[in-house]
Design a protein around this motif. Structure first.
Motif, PDB file in Angstrom:
ATOM      1  N   SER A  42       0.896   1.929 -10.268  1.00 30.78           N
ATOM      2  CA  SER A  42      -0.553   1.148 -10.132  1.00 30.78           C
ATOM      3  C   SER A  42      -0.849   0.407 -11.194  1.00 30.78           C
ATOM      4  O   SER A  42      -1.653  -0.699 -11.128  1.00 30.78           O
ATOM      5  N   THR A  53      -7.244  -1.009  -3.540  1.00 21.83           N
ATOM      6  CA  THR A  53      -7.927  -0.998  -4.716  1.00 21.83           C
ATOM      7  C   THR A  53      -8.224  -2.477  -5.241  1.00 21.83           C
ATOM      8  O   THR A  53      -9.296  -2.728  -5.540  1.00 21.83           O
ATOM      9  N   GLU A 103       0.849  -1.158   0.008  1.00 17.84           N
ATOM     10  CA  GLU A 103      -0.145  -0.034  -0.078  1.00 17.84           C
ATOM     11  C   GLU A 103       0.980   1.453   0.132  1.00 17.84           C
ATOM     12  O   GLU A 103       0.655   2.201  -0.631  1.00 17.84           O
ATOM     13  N   ARG A 157       1.328   4.372  -2.881  1.00 18.32           N
ATOM     14  CA  ARG A 157       1.068   5.562  -2.467  1.00 18.32           C
ATOM     15  C   ARG A 157       2.133   6.659  -2.785  1.00 18.32           C
ATOM     16  O   ARG A 157       1.984   7.809  -3.072  1.00 18.32           O
ATOM     17  N   ALA A 165      -2.674  -1.039  -5.450  1.00 17.72           N
ATOM     18  CA  ALA A 165      -2.649  -1.165  -4.010  1.00 17.72           C
ATOM     19  C   ALA A 165      -3.540  -1.999  -3.556  1.00 17.72           C
ATOM     20  O   ALA A 165      -4.492  -2.556  -3.993  1.00 17.72           O
TER      21      ALA A 165
END
Length: 281
Positions: free
Chosen positions: A62, A70, A52, A56, A67
């Motif tokens: 991504s 998600t 995560e 971020r 993540a």
């Protein structure tokens, strides 16, 4: 005049006359099962946190690896669809059938190789060879023989599950302690009673290890075969989502497979404990 004589006590004498020390309190050691569960939880939480934070913080895109939050949200969306449960049901049926058939066939083959050692020596090299070769290579042959359906997936996954079960059963029965044979002869048990009540329980640990491998290979075989050319199932859905660049949904289905694998492992652990508990009893 009274003479008082004072004698000094040496350390050796003092220790000899001292009372023996009492029993020390036993050390409390953590239970292996609890320690393993806590370690798994800690590693899982740490891994999720790293993934995560990595997304971020922009360590990787991504688009490469979304993540976990998600992926979990995408899994929630997928669970709400009928297609997801249809794919899950097909994969579950294939895996369960492969485990049942593979375990029974492997157990029977292992007993036969133990009863007929010559036959075992003949077939063992071929089993080991098939164990090392990915059977997904034979999927085109199964398509020609039975068509593009769940039957071809179940057959190849069953073979993958049966091989480790057969090898472990053979080794376990062959390594049985001779005292069991002498005891069976002295009690004049029938061959059937000896197999059910003596031989199989004596080889229980290796048979359970073979069952664990059978479950793993049944799952791997089913997902791999679906991923190759199947028209339904979680493996097929992962490949389809990969081809249309639905990255988040693809990882959501991969997570579903991981959860399915964890459920199977948990159920297998319960069965393993029950079998070994019955063996001790």
């Amino acid at each position: 005049m009274t003479t008082e004589i004072f004698t000094s006590r040496t350390p050796e004498a003092a220790s000899a006359t001292a009372p023996p020390p009492g029993p020390s309190a036993p050390r409390r050691t953590p239970r292996p099962g609890l320690f393993s569960a806590l370690s798994t939880v800690v590693l899982f939480v740490a891994g999720v946190a790293v993934l995560e934070i990595g997304v971020r913080a922009g360590v990787w895109s991504s688009a490469v690896l979304p993540a976990p939050s998600t992926i979990l949200a995408a899994l929630g969306d997928a669970v709400a669809t009928e297609q997801f449960w249809s794919d899950t049901a097909r994969t579950s049926v294939e895996v369960v059938l492969a485990i049942v058939f593979g375990s029974l066939i492997g157990l029977g083959a292992g007993v036969m190789f133990w009863k007929l050692p010559i036959l075992g020596r003949v077939f063992e090299p071929y089993l080991v060879s098939f164990y090392a070769v990915p059977l997904v290579l034979f999927y085109p042959v199964m398509i020609v023989l039975v068509g593009i359906n769940a039957t071809s997936v179940v057959i190849l996954a069953t073979i993958m599950a049966a091989i480790p079960m057969a090898l472990n059963t053979t080794v376990g029965l062959a390594g049985m302690r001779p005292v069991y044979l002498k005891l069976a002869r002295s009690l004049r048990v029938s061959p059937r009673q000896f197999l059910i009540y003596v031989a199989i329980p004596a080889a229980g640990p290796l048979i359970v290890a073979g069952l664990r491998l059978a479950v793993v290979y049944a799952l791997i075989g089913s997902i791999a075969m679906e991923f190759t050319t199947a028209q339904a199932g979680l493996g097929y859905r992962i490949r389809y989502l990969y081809e249309i660049f639905a990255n988040e949904q693809m990882f959501a289905h991969i997570l579903a497979v991981l959860i399915f694998s964890a459920i199977l492992t948990t159920l297998l652990t319960v069965v393993e404990k029950a079998i070994l508990r019955g063996r001790k009893a």
